[in-house]
Design an enzyme around this catalytic site. Structure first.
Site, PDB file in Angstrom:
ATOM      1  N   GLY A   1       0.836  -1.210   0.000  1.00  0.00           N
ATOM      2  CA  GLY A   1       0.000   0.000   0.000  1.00  0.00           C
ATOM      3  C   GLY A   1       0.856   1.239   0.000  1.00  0.00           C
ATOM      4  N   ASN A   2       0.277   2.368   0.363  1.00  0.00           N
ATOM      5  CA  ASN A   2       1.043   3.605   0.493  1.00  0.00           C
ATOM      6  C   ASN A   2       0.397   4.479   1.564  1.00  0.00           C
ATOM      7  OD1 ASN A   2      -0.852   5.613  -0.873  1.00  0.00           O
ATOM      8  ND2 ASN A   2      -0.619   4.082  -2.490  1.00  0.00           N
ATOM      9  N   PHE A   3       1.006   5.610   1.868  1.00  0.00           N
ATOM     10  CA  PHE A   3       0.598   6.414   3.024  1.00  0.00           C
ATOM     11  C   PHE A   3      -0.549   7.394   2.741  1.00  0.00           C
ATOM     12  CE2 PHE A   3       5.090   5.421   4.250  1.00  0.00           C
ATOM     13  CZ  PHE A   3       4.756   4.616   5.343  1.00  0.00           C
TER      14      PHE A   3
ATOM     15  N   ALA B   1      -3.893   7.844  -4.853  1.00  0.00           N
ATOM     16  CA  ALA B   1      -2.509   7.366  -4.950  1.00  0.00           C
ATOM     17  C   ALA B   1      -2.588   5.885  -5.337  1.00  0.00           C
ATOM     18  CB  ALA B   1      -1.796   7.549  -3.617  1.00  0.00           C
TER      19      ALA B   1
END
Ligand code: C5P
Length: 212
Positions: free
Chosen positions: A21-23, A89
């Site tokens: 995943g990402n932030f 994102a």
């Protein structure tokens, strides 16, 4: 006016309990959805995995997990929209195979092969009709403006919002953001550090100005 907005991160499954995943928290996309709804737009909000609530009669929320699911939701809904803001994102890579059982710890390395995901904004850009308007986002670490402009052209967007990574208080997780809006006609507006709600209002003002 009907607008599609993507928001938040995508999760790409490795096995039943793990993901890449990402932030991203989705705050910017949700602020855009709220601001558009308050101005009377009909909003289709396609959200990745976020921990945010939103309630407005004008907002239809579609929750997705992966880049592939977000792609399908966008392709289904974009044709009937006048505008789209691609704020999510989206993961650029996803595991080539997803393990059906939890991967066990071993002494040797685990190698996970990743394949590219589909570029949702670019795919929508390819199908864009004359009267549809697309806004993309860009997060660059070097040659920010020229990279953002190249991205806008490559994805057939009409405007690109460049996120600054160099300012504290801007970007992932914060309630504030500092952006520069660049439009296809060459107009460039650098905004100061503002709340994400204020940034959302400025982006919508700019879209309306260009479209009218
Ligand atoms: O190419 P890059 O990821 O930097 O582009 C960012 C823009 O493209 C954002 O608007 C993002 O939401 C969108 N994007 C997308 N699908 C992808 C990758 C990025 O819609 N797979």
């Amino acid at each position: 006016m009907k607008i599609l907005i993507t928001a938040g991160p995508t999760y790409e499954r490795i096995d039943p309990v793990r993901f890449i995943g990402n932030f991203s928290t989705g705050k910017m996309g949700f602020a855009l959805a709220q601001a558009c709804a308050e101005r009377g737009f009909e909003v289709v909000l396609i959200a990745g995995v976020v921990h945010l609530q939103i309630q407005h009669a004008n907002i239809k929320r579609i929750d997705v997990e992966s880049a592939a699911q977000m792609y399908d939701a966008v392709m289904e809904n974009f044709p009937e929209c006048d505008m789209a803001i691609f704020c999510a994102a989206v993961a650029d890579f996803t595991p080539e195979t997803v393990y059906s059982q939890k991967v066990k710890r071993k002494d040797n390395d685990l190698i996970i092969k990743l394949k590219p995901t589909k570029d949702i904004a670019a795919a929508a850009g390819k199908t864009k009709r004359e009267n549809q308007f697309i806004v993309g986002f860009a997060l660059e670490t070097n040659d920010e403006e020229s990279n953002a402009i190249a991205k806008m052209q490559r994805k057939n967007s009409d405007m690109i919002v460049l996120n600054s990574l160099n300012d504290s208080g801007a970007g992932f997780g914060w309630d504030t953001n500092k952006v520069t809006m660049i439009s296809k006609n060459g107009d460039k507006t650098a905004l100061p550090l503002l709340s994400k709600k204020e940034v959302a209002e400025k982006i919508i003002d700019e879209i309306i100005k260009i479209k009218s």
